[in-house]
Write an enzyme that holds these catalytic residues in place. Structure first.
Site, PDB file in Angstrom:
ATOM      1  N   ARG A 193      92.128  59.996   8.403  1.00  0.00           N
ATOM      2  CA  ARG A 193      92.243  59.562   7.003  1.00  0.00           C
ATOM      3  C   ARG A 193      91.199  58.495   6.740  1.00  0.00           C
ATOM      4  NH1 ARG A 193      98.037  57.411   7.646  1.00  0.00           N
ATOM      5  NH2 ARG A 193      96.982  56.986   9.599  1.00  0.00           N
TER       6      ARG A 193
ATOM      7  N   PHE B 108     104.551  59.932   3.784  1.00  0.00           N
ATOM      8  CA  PHE B 108     103.764  60.793   2.893  1.00  0.00           C
ATOM      9  C   PHE B 108     104.601  61.356   1.753  1.00  0.00           C
ATOM     10  CE2 PHE B 108      99.876  63.058   2.088  1.00  0.00           C
ATOM     11  CZ  PHE B 108      98.949  62.232   2.696  1.00  0.00           C
ATOM     12  N   LEU B 109     105.393  60.481   1.188  1.00  0.00           N
ATOM     13  CA  LEU B 109     106.254  60.895   0.065  1.00  0.00           C
ATOM     14  C   LEU B 109     106.134  59.886  -1.061  1.00  0.00           C
ATOM     15  CD1 LEU B 109     109.756  62.065   1.409  1.00  0.00           C
ATOM     16  CD2 LEU B 109     108.054  63.425   0.199  1.00  0.00           C
TER      17      LEU B 109
ATOM     18  N   CYS C 182      89.190  65.588   0.707  1.00  0.00           N
ATOM     19  CA  CYS C 182      89.775  66.721   1.459  1.00  0.00           C
ATOM     20  C   CYS C 182      90.787  67.541   0.666  1.00  0.00           C
ATOM     21  CB  CYS C 182      90.453  66.214   2.726  1.00  0.00           C
ATOM     22  SG  CYS C 182      89.274  65.566   3.907  1.00  0.00           S
TER      23      CYS C 182
ATOM     24  N   LYS D 199      92.076  56.193  -3.152  1.00  0.00           N
ATOM     25  CA  LYS D 199      93.222  55.485  -2.557  1.00  0.00           C
ATOM     26  C   LYS D 199      92.696  54.133  -2.098  1.00  0.00           C
ATOM     27  CE  LYS D 199      92.693  57.054   2.197  1.00  0.00           C
ATOM     28  NZ  LYS D 199      93.305  57.655   3.368  1.00  0.00           N
TER      29      LYS D 199
HETATM   30  C1  UDX Z   1      93.508  63.514   4.234  1.00  0.00           C
HETATM   31  C2  UDX Z   1      94.476  63.866   5.390  1.00  0.00           C
HETATM   32  O1  UDX Z   1      95.587  62.953   5.355  1.00  0.00           O
HETATM   33  C3  UDX Z   1      93.750  63.798   6.725  1.00  0.00           C
HETATM   34  O2  UDX Z   1      94.631  64.197   7.767  1.00  0.00           O
HETATM   35  C4  UDX Z   1      92.552  64.733   6.663  1.00  0.00           C
HETATM   36  O3  UDX Z   1      91.808  64.657   7.861  1.00  0.00           O
HETATM   37  C5  UDX Z   1      91.651  64.398   5.492  1.00  0.00           C
HETATM   38  O4  UDX Z   1      92.412  64.403   4.270  1.00  0.00           O
HETATM   39  P1  UDX Z   1      92.437  61.310   3.201  1.00  0.00           P
HETATM   40  O5  UDX Z   1      91.709  62.216   2.251  1.00  0.00           O
HETATM   41  O6  UDX Z   1      91.686  60.198   3.843  1.00  0.00           O
HETATM   42  O7  UDX Z   1      93.090  62.169   4.395  1.00  0.00           O
HETATM   43  O8  UDX Z   1      93.624  60.682   2.368  1.00  0.00           O
HETATM   44  P2  UDX Z   1      95.231  60.608   2.434  1.00  0.00           P
HETATM   45  O9  UDX Z   1      95.638  59.294   2.978  1.00  0.00           O
HETATM   46  O10 UDX Z   1      95.815  61.798   3.049  1.00  0.00           O
HETATM   47  O11 UDX Z   1      95.539  60.617   0.855  1.00  0.00           O
HETATM   48  C6  UDX Z   1      95.147  61.708   0.041  1.00  0.00           C
HETATM   49  C7  UDX Z   1      95.611  61.487  -1.374  1.00  0.00           C
HETATM   50  O12 UDX Z   1      97.031  61.506  -1.443  1.00  0.00           O
HETATM   51  C8  UDX Z   1      95.182  60.146  -1.968  1.00  0.00           C
HETATM   52  O13 UDX Z   1      94.828  60.326  -3.332  1.00  0.00           O
HETATM   53  C9  UDX Z   1      96.428  59.294  -1.836  1.00  0.00           C
HETATM   54  O14 UDX Z   1      96.500  58.250  -2.783  1.00  0.00           O
HETATM   55  C10 UDX Z   1      97.516  60.318  -2.072  1.00  0.00           C
HETATM   56  N1  UDX Z   1      98.792  59.957  -1.444  1.00  0.00           N
HETATM   57  C11 UDX Z   1      98.940  59.904  -0.104  1.00  0.00           C
HETATM   58  C12 UDX Z   1      99.903  59.703  -2.272  1.00  0.00           C
HETATM   59  O15 UDX Z   1      99.784  59.766  -3.517  1.00  0.00           O
HETATM   60  N2  UDX Z   1     101.092  59.417  -1.692  1.00  0.00           N
HETATM   61  C13 UDX Z   1     101.265  59.371  -0.337  1.00  0.00           C
HETATM   62  O16 UDX Z   1     102.410  59.122   0.103  1.00  0.00           O
HETATM   63  C14 UDX Z   1     100.151  59.612   0.484  1.00  0.00           C
END
Ligand code: UDX
Length: 414
Positions: A139, A234-235, A245, A306
Site C-alpha cells: 500500500r 478495511f471497512l 490500483c 488517501k
Molecule cells: C491498494 C491495495 O491495498 C494494495 O494491496 C495493492 O498492492 C495496491 O492497491 P493502495 O492503492 O496504496 O493499496 O491504497 P489502499 O490503502 O488500499 O486504499 C485504496 C483506497 O481505498 C483509498 O482511496 C482509501 O482511502 C480507500 N479506503 C481504504 C477506504 O475508503 N476505507 C478503508 O477502510 C480503506
C-alpha cells in the site's frame, strides 16, 4: 513499487541492481532523493546506496552480468477500453530477455492480467529462461513495511524449482509462502484488489443508507466486523475509493472476464457504486448549502487519494472537486503534501486556515491525521458560511459541532 522491492530485497541481504530508464528520476534517486513522497523510503534509499547493497543504473545491460533474477516492476496503466496496457511490461521483458544469461528467471511484479506470463513466454521465445509471477500487495504510505511484513508471499511458477528459487529470496521473512501456477498468481492479485474495492463500495452504500435512516455507520460496521468471518479491517467508509490500483485493477478484471465470456457483476456494481459515492458527496453538500452550488466557495482539505501519500491518481478528492467546479463552485484546496492540478476555479493554498478563509463550506476529503488536530474556532472565524462536511470521519465531533451551525459527517443521519 520498483524502488520498494529493490530496497526491501537489499534489506533481506541481497545485492540489487535497480534499473531506471528515466534519466531525471535516476539522477534524483542516485542523489538519495525520492521523486515521490513515501514515508521511510528516503532514509532507506540513502542507507542502501551508501552501503552499496543497491546500485542504480540506466539500462538493463548494466544489470545483467551477475544477475539471475529479474524483477519487472513497471506500470500497467489502463488502455482506452479499461484493460491493462502491457506495453511497458512487454518492452521491459524483451529488454531483459535480450541480455539475460541462460537459467535466469524473469519475475513479474507488475499487476498483469491472467495469461500475461504465458503470452510473454511465447513472445520472447527463449526456452532457457523462466517466467514467474510474484505480485506485490504494497500500500502506498506503508510500502516498505508491507514489503517486510506481508500477510503472505505469493509466487506463481511453472515448476517447483523456479518457485522455490524465488521464494528463497524471502527466506528471512516470517510470512505464509504460497506457490501456485503463474495464472493463479496473476489472478489472485486482481481478485484481492477487486474484493477489497467491492467491500468498500458495500460500506459506502451502507453509509448512505445510515444517513437516510438516522443510523451511524461506525456502529453498524463495528457490529458487522465483530463477526470473525467478516473482520473489522478495511471497512472504513469514505468519499469513494481511488488510487493507482483499485480503479484500474477493477476495470481490468471486468475487461478480462468479459473477454472470457464471464460476467463479474459484483465488481461491475462496485465500480458503479463508487461513482455514486462521489456524486453523493456533491449532492449532500449542495443540500447543506440550500440547494445551490453555483457561485459558492468550497474549502477542500485533502487532495491525495488517501493520507500519507502525495499520489492524486484517481483521487476521490479530485473527482469530487471536478464535479463541484462543473456546478459553478470555486474550490480552495489544501493538502500537506499533494499538489493540485491546474484547473480553472481550483486554487491550492499553503495552510488549512487559508483554504477556509471566506469559504461557504468546508469539505474534508483525505484523512490526514493533522486535520483532526486543527482547532475549529479560528476556522469558524475565517469562514463566511457555517457548513462542514467530513467525509472521512476524522474531525472530533463535539468540538466541531459546537463551532458550526451545520457540522455533518458521512454515514451519520444526525
Ligand atoms: C491498494 C491495495 O491495498 C494494495 O494491496 C495493492 O498492492 C495496491 O492497491 P493502495 O492503492 O496504496 O493499496 O491504497 P489502499 O490503502 O488500499 O486504499 C485504496 C483506497 O481505498 C483509498 O482511496 C482509501 O482511502 C480507500 N479506503 C481504504 C477506504 O475508503 N476505507 C478503508 O477502510 C480503506
Amino acid at each position: 513499487m520498483g524502488l520498494t522491492t529493490a530496497l526491501g530485497l537489499a534489506k533481506l541481504g541481497h545485492s540489487v541492481v535497480g534499473v531506471e530508464i528515466n534519466p531525471e528520476k535516476l539522477h534524483s534517486l542516485n542523489s538519495g532523493k525520492l521523486p515521490i513522497y513515501e514515508p521511510g523510503l528516503e532514509s532507506e534509499l540513502l542507507g542502501s546506496l551508501k552501503s552499496g547493497r543497491v546500485v542504480l543504473k540506466a539500462a538493463i545491460q548494466d544489470a545483467t552480468s551477475d544477475s539471475k533474477m529479474f524483477f519487472i516492476c513497471v506500470p500497467t496503466p489502463q488502455d482506452d477500453v479499461g484493460a491493462a496496457d502491457l506495453k511497458f511490461v512487454i518492452a521491459a521483458s524483451k529488454d531483459v530477455a535480450e541480455h539475460a544469461s541462460p537459467d535466469s528467471v524473469v519475475v513479474i511484479k507488475s499487476t498483469v492480467p491472467v495469461g500475461t506470463g504465458e503470452m510473454l513466454r511465447s513472445l520472447i521465445g527463449r526456452d532457457d529462461i523462466s517466467f514467474a509471477s510474484n505480485p506485490e500487495f504494497l500500500r502506498e504510505g506503508s510500502a516498505l513495511q508491507d514489503f517486510m511484513e506481508p500477510d503472505r508471499i505469493l509466487v506463481g511458477a511453472d515448476t517447483s524449482k523456479v518457485s522455490d528459487n524465488v521464494l528463497a529470496l524471502y527466506a528471512n521473512i516470517d510470512a505464509p509462502k504460497l506457490s501456485t501456477s503463474v495464472k493463479s498468481a496473476e489472478l489472485i492479485k486482481y481478485a484481492a484488489n477487486a474484493y477489497l474495492a467491492s467491500r468498500l463500495s458495500f460500506v459506502n452504500d451502507l453509509a448512505a443508507l445510515c444517513e437516510q435512516v438516522g443510523a451511524d455507520v461506525d456502529d453498524v460496521v463495528s457490529g458487522m466486523g465483530s463477526d470473525s468471518r467478516i473482520g473489522s479491517r478495511f471497512l472504513h467508509p469514505g468519499p469513494g475509493w481511488g488510487g493507482s490500483c483499485f480503479p484500474k485493477d477493477t476495470r481490468a478484471l471486468v475487461s478480462v472476464a468479459q473477454n472470457n465470456g464471464v460476467s463479474l457483476g459484483v465488481v461491475g456494481a462496485a465500480i458503479q457504486s463508487n461513482d455514486n459515492a462521489f456524486s453523493r458527496v456533491v449532492t449532500r453538500l449542495k443540500s447543506l448549502l440550500g440547494n445551490e452550488l453555483n457561485g459558492k466557495i468550497i474549502a477542500v482539505w485533502g487532495l491525495a487519494f488517501k493520507a500519507n501519500t502525495d499520489d492524486t491518481r484517481d483521487s476521490p478528492s479530485l473527482e469530487i472537486i471536478k464535479r463541484l467546479l462543473s456546478k459553478g463552485s470555486k474550490v480552495t484546496a489544501f493538502d500537506p503534501i499533494a499538489s493540485a492540478p491546474n484547473w480553472e476555479g481550483l486554487t491550492q493554498v499553503e495552510t488549512a486556515v487559508e483554504a477556509a478563509t471566506n469559504a461557504d463550506a468546508l469539505l474534508i476529503l483525505t484523512e490526514w491525521s493533522e486535520f483532526s488536530q486543527v482547532d475549529p474556532k479560528p476556522i469558524a472565524n475565517v469562514m463566511s458560511g457555517s457548513v462542514v462536511l467530513d467525509t472521512r470521519r476524522i474531525l472530533p465531533v463535539e468540538k466541531w459541532s459546537s463551532e458550526f451551525e451545520t457540522f455533518k459527517i458521512l454515514g451519520n443521519g444526525a
